[in-house]
Design an enzyme around this catalytic site. Sequence first.
Site, PDB file in Angstrom:
ATOM      1  N   ALA A 198       0.721  -1.159  -0.174  1.00  0.00           N
ATOM      2  CA  ALA A 198       0.053  -0.012   0.021  1.00  0.00           C
ATOM      3  C   ALA A 198       0.825   1.105   0.075  1.00  0.00           C
ATOM      4  O   ALA A 198       2.131   1.080   0.249  1.00  0.00           O
ATOM      5  CB  ALA A 198      -0.931   0.151   1.196  1.00  0.00           C
ATOM      6  N   GLY A 246       0.283  -5.164   0.845  1.00  0.00           N
ATOM      7  CA  GLY A 246      -1.019  -5.070  -0.296  1.00  0.00           C
ATOM      8  C   GLY A 246      -0.540  -5.565  -1.324  1.00  0.00           C
ATOM      9  O   GLY A 246      -1.309  -6.269  -2.268  1.00  0.00           O
ATOM     10  N   GLU A 251      -0.720  -9.248  -0.978  1.00  0.00           N
ATOM     11  CA  GLU A 251      -2.303  -9.690  -0.911  1.00  0.00           C
ATOM     12  C   GLU A 251      -2.960  -9.518  -2.163  1.00  0.00           C
ATOM     13  O   GLU A 251      -3.840 -10.339  -2.441  1.00  0.00           O
ATOM     14  CB  GLU A 251      -2.954  -8.377  -0.040  1.00  0.00           C
ATOM     15  CG  GLU A 251      -2.318  -8.647   1.411  1.00  0.00           C
ATOM     16  CD  GLU A 251      -2.991  -7.571   2.347  1.00  0.00           C
ATOM     17  OE1 GLU A 251      -2.873  -6.235   1.930  1.00  0.00           O
ATOM     18  OE2 GLU A 251      -3.934  -8.161   3.112  1.00  0.00           O
ATOM     19  N   GLU A 274       3.843  -5.820   7.030  1.00  0.00           N
ATOM     20  CA  GLU A 274       2.995  -5.030   7.530  1.00  0.00           C
ATOM     21  C   GLU A 274       3.184  -4.794   9.159  1.00  0.00           C
ATOM     22  O   GLU A 274       3.479  -3.561   9.637  1.00  0.00           O
ATOM     23  CB  GLU A 274       1.461  -4.954   7.712  1.00  0.00           C
ATOM     24  CG  GLU A 274       0.929  -4.869   6.148  1.00  0.00           C
ATOM     25  CD  GLU A 274       1.129  -5.892   5.057  1.00  0.00           C
ATOM     26  OE1 GLU A 274       1.717  -6.801   5.177  1.00  0.00           O
ATOM     27  OE2 GLU A 274       0.164  -6.170   3.965  1.00  0.00           O
TER      28      GLU A 274
HETATM   29  N1  3HC Z   1       4.512   3.588  -0.041  1.00  0.00           N
HETATM   30  C1  3HC Z   1       5.137   4.535  -0.361  1.00  0.00           C
HETATM   31  N2  3HC Z   1       6.316   4.906  -0.778  1.00  0.00           N
HETATM   32  C2  3HC Z   1       7.294   3.823  -0.894  1.00  0.00           C
HETATM   33  C3  3HC Z   1       6.755   2.673  -0.372  1.00  0.00           C
HETATM   34  C4  3HC Z   1       5.364   2.387  -0.045  1.00  0.00           C
HETATM   35  N3  3HC Z   1       4.841   1.148   0.106  1.00  0.00           N
HETATM   36  N4  3HC Z   1       7.872   1.831  -0.411  1.00  0.00           N
HETATM   37  C5  3HC Z   1       8.703   2.385  -0.910  1.00  0.00           C
HETATM   38  N5  3HC Z   1       8.435   3.836  -0.996  1.00  0.00           N
HETATM   39  C6  3HC Z   1       9.406   4.855  -1.458  1.00  0.00           C
HETATM   40  C7  3HC Z   1      10.438   5.367  -0.289  1.00  0.00           C
HETATM   41  O1  3HC Z   1       9.893   6.070   0.321  1.00  0.00           O
HETATM   42  C8  3HC Z   1      11.464   5.704  -1.536  1.00  0.00           C
HETATM   43  O2  3HC Z   1      11.101   7.229  -1.731  1.00  0.00           O
HETATM   44  P1  3HC Z   1      12.360   8.271  -1.932  1.00  0.00           P
HETATM   45  O3  3HC Z   1      13.268   7.756  -3.105  1.00  0.00           O
HETATM   46  O4  3HC Z   1      11.465   9.567  -2.304  1.00  0.00           O
HETATM   47  O5  3HC Z   1      13.023   8.146  -0.821  1.00  0.00           O
HETATM   48  C9  3HC Z   1      11.345   5.014  -2.686  1.00  0.00           C
HETATM   49  O6  3HC Z   1       9.990   4.470  -2.607  1.00  0.00           O
HETATM   50  C10 3HC Z   1      12.426   3.790  -2.971  1.00  0.00           C
HETATM   51  O7  3HC Z   1      12.292   3.196  -1.800  1.00  0.00           O
HETATM   52  P2  3HC Z   1      13.584   2.461  -1.149  1.00  0.00           P
HETATM   53  O8  3HC Z   1      14.833   3.653  -1.229  1.00  0.00           O
HETATM   54  O9  3HC Z   1      13.585   1.784   0.139  1.00  0.00           O
HETATM   55  O10 3HC Z   1      14.283   1.339  -2.450  1.00  0.00           O
HETATM   56  P3  3HC Z   1      14.719   0.151  -2.477  1.00  0.00           P
HETATM   57  O11 3HC Z   1      14.831  -0.152  -3.715  1.00  0.00           O
HETATM   58  O12 3HC Z   1      15.975   0.024  -1.416  1.00  0.00           O
HETATM   59  O13 3HC Z   1      13.580  -0.854  -1.565  1.00  0.00           O
HETATM   60  C11 3HC Z   1      11.528  -1.900  -1.417  1.00  0.00           C
HETATM   61  C12 3HC Z   1      12.379  -1.118  -2.299  1.00  0.00           C
HETATM   62  C13 3HC Z   1      11.874  -3.112  -1.010  1.00  0.00           C
HETATM   63  C14 3HC Z   1      10.243  -1.941  -1.811  1.00  0.00           C
HETATM   64  C15 3HC Z   1      11.338  -1.045  -0.021  1.00  0.00           C
HETATM   65  O14 3HC Z   1      11.065   0.287  -0.513  1.00  0.00           O
HETATM   66  C16 3HC Z   1      10.246  -1.488   0.823  1.00  0.00           C
HETATM   67  O15 3HC Z   1      10.404  -2.416   1.657  1.00  0.00           O
HETATM   68  N6  3HC Z   1       9.221  -0.829   0.868  1.00  0.00           N
HETATM   69  C17 3HC Z   1       8.122  -0.792   1.798  1.00  0.00           C
HETATM   70  C18 3HC Z   1       7.402  -2.275   1.583  1.00  0.00           C
HETATM   71  C19 3HC Z   1       6.277  -2.313   2.570  1.00  0.00           C
HETATM   72  O16 3HC Z   1       6.413  -2.330   3.812  1.00  0.00           O
HETATM   73  N7  3HC Z   1       4.915  -2.682   1.853  1.00  0.00           N
HETATM   74  C20 3HC Z   1       3.921  -2.845   2.895  1.00  0.00           C
HETATM   75  C21 3HC Z   1       3.153  -1.378   2.905  1.00  0.00           C
HETATM   76  S1  3HC Z   1       1.744  -1.789   3.962  1.00  0.00           S
HETATM   77  C22 3HC Z   1       0.553  -2.304   3.358  1.00  0.00           C
HETATM   78  O17 3HC Z   1       0.602  -2.898   2.140  1.00  0.00           O
HETATM   79  C23 3HC Z   1      -0.788  -2.506   3.921  1.00  0.00           C
HETATM   80  C24 3HC Z   1      -1.891  -3.196   3.109  1.00  0.00           C
HETATM   81  O18 3HC Z   1      -1.990  -4.506   3.947  1.00  0.00           O
HETATM   82  C25 3HC Z   1      -2.977  -2.765   2.905  1.00  0.00           C
END
Ligand code: 3HC
Length: 691
Positions: free
Chosen positions: A62, A101, A104, A124
């Site tokens: 998400a 997400g 999911e 999450e």
């Molecule tokens: N939402 C918004 N922005 C995000 C994001 C997300 N889920 N994931 C990454 N970004 C952004 C980062 O803030 C960064 O932005 P910036 O360049 O402006 O600083 C950019 O994307 C690149 O991210 P990274 O520097 O972390 O890039 P990497 O290539 O090193 O890593 C990744 C990529 C493995 C995808 C890592 O970003 C990551 O682990 N992201 C989070 C994943 C996550 O936690 N997902 C679950 C979200 S909660 C959810 O999905 C709820 C659902 O159940 C409803």
Amino acid sequence: MQAVSSTLSGNIRVILIDNPPVNATSQAVRAGLLQAMEQAGADGTTQAIVIACAGATFVAGADIKEFGKPPVDPHLSDVIHAIESSDKPVVAAIHGSALGGGLELALGCHYRVVDAQARLGLPESTLGIIPGAGGIPRLLRLAGVEKALDMAAGGKPIDAVQALEAGVADALAQEDVRGAAMAYAQRLLEQGRGARRTRELPAPAAPATFDAARDRFRASHRGQLAPQACVDVAARSVSADFDAAVTYGRERFRELVASPQARALRHAFFAERVATKPAGLPMEEAKPVRKAGVVGAGTMGTGIAMCFLNAGIPVVLVEQNEKVLASSVETIGKTYRNDVAKGRITADTQRARGEALMPTLQYESLHDCDLVVEAVFEDMGVKQQVLASIEENLRPDALIATNTSFLDIDALAAGLRRPENVVGMHFFSPAHIMKLLENVRGKRSAPRALATAQALGKRLGKVAVMVGVSDGFVGNRMLARRTRECYFMLEEGALPEQVDRVLCEFGFPMGQFQLNDLAGLDVAWRNRQSRLDRLSEREVACNILDEIVAAGRLGQKTGAGFYTYDAQRRRSVDPAISELIVRNAERRGIARRVISDEEILERCLYSMINEGARILEEGVASRPEDIDTIWLNGYGFPRFRGGPMFHADQIGAARICERIRHYASHAGAQYWTPAPLLLAQARDGGAFHGR
Ligand code: 3HC
Ligand code: NAI
């Protein structure tokens, strides 16, 4: 550019998500997917659907930036429901990361073709929330309860092979995952296999109670709400019908997303991304490091050499003492042998790393290194000499980094011909394991040198934060304030086990005195001796550490320090230490009193926060995010509290200033004076974050 587009290729419709940087399921993606699915359903030519992503990754979750804002329709679980309800088979083509997400969404597809390098996970809980769109009820139907809990409550991702073994992936693709998914869809059509809805699979066998799982995650994720909520949802997923479990998960998600823990963990996520990108550095000028040098093969030098080897960078390791050098090489060899035995690396990798290590007693061997890290004794004279010898043997464009913990980098670089080539790279012990790297900007460090240190930090897999020159830089400088208070509290009435319990209950993995015992009390003692001339009268007089060290108790390594340790290094409270502390106070005429847990916590935290505020005022750290990132990655500050400066905002500057004044009234303004930045915040209602 459209976030979601769809094209027809023969009778297969490819729905492509293109929402850089990580294809998060922002509102435009959700709405686009819904529309594309409607179109695919209505279109007579479309027989099967492939959902794929543009760019480096499948959907990484998400959009975290949308959390905390009012939800906007359509909800992700409705989009996933629409995909899963399709009568035409839907195949997900997964490359990069399918996280949160994103996974999911993939679980809502009928089949999953996964690139062999991809990673799948439900992280999450690391953000203080739970999968909110049916991730747990679906995952446990495919992979079983245990695996689903490991991934959701434990936050552990799996790789493509594990996904195949667990039944989460249906096929792996070595290349062109989108093409492979289309071919897979074509085969489904040829074989007459249609939609296969995960929600229609039977719930898997489950334990009678989930108490054991709750206990397990209570122990591994102390104080955290989200892993427990994941277990609740898993329990509901096997006992209630599917839709009820999804609704329950959605409710728990909503409750958690607004919780203080989730806010703190979101802060930690973005703080780390801000902190590792210092403003104004010419990153394009960063010099590639093809070969590195390390001088000093003691504790730190050995670990730093492994950091380079692990990143595939050949290392020249220089030491003055032959025996120490041999023992360092042996330690490195043993570490890699152990890694092979545990299946962490292959024998080929072990061999390559062995060949990339060049141990030597000669500084001349450094001649073709692009960067050399100095890790010799913490002594200004010794280090100045060593730096000069390094410079003499290096190419003029090569960089020198010092791993000093406390010394002034400007003074260290002053005698050199090219001080602009010098930076600090402050690794933490054990260097090959700890994530944090404080890169230190000297007055004369060239931007190119700083950019190189930052880029190198990333390559070494570190969380690299740029800081300025200061006694102890950021982390150790703040820790020194906390340490001082902890020792004062021992003489005033506390005991080590009380102080440590309070810090652990707050969420630190270990308390002050457990940490001292682990690092070695001789190290703390030597550090104290080297700065006696800079300590206050009270600090010099506060000699509990001196007495413990004099008794030969140097911490875990000698089986006794503030605590005693058995052969398995299990800790127990030692009455001899309580007596030593009480006697010490008696002798020095200090009337001990009962110190409350609240006082312990306040004095530990507010001393650090106040110092953090000064560090910001002085520009030693540029942003509060930098300080939070340092404490989260180097000092075990509980992530679910966001870091010291974020935590300060939750308490409020007014309250912190009031308590600092209270402690000043007992101990004196010398130890407790609110930083001007905190005072200004208290006056104006300001905060560190969102200033
Ligand atoms: N939402 C918004 N922005 C995000 C994001 C997300 N889920 N994931 C990454 N970004 C952004 C980062 O803030 C960064 O932005 P910036 O360049 O402006 O600083 C950019 O994307 C690149 O991210 P990274 O520097 O972390 O890039 P990497 O290539 O090193 O890593 C990744 C990529 C493995 C995808 C890592 O970003 C990551 O682990 N992201 C989070 C994943 C996550 O936690 N997902 C679950 C979200 S909660 C959810 O999905 C709820 C659902 O159940 C409803
Ligand atoms: P150490 O005492 O284990 O190792 C220092 C090594 O440098 C010794 O092996 C010594 O023989 C070698 N050495 C001394 N002079 C030399 C010379 N002229 N040429 C080549 N080698 C020489 O010390 P440690 O703990 O590894 O610390 C090294 C540096 O790292 C210090 O500046 C320290 O402050 C810093 N540091 C230490 C941390 C720790 O937890 N130990 C953490 C972060 C930084």
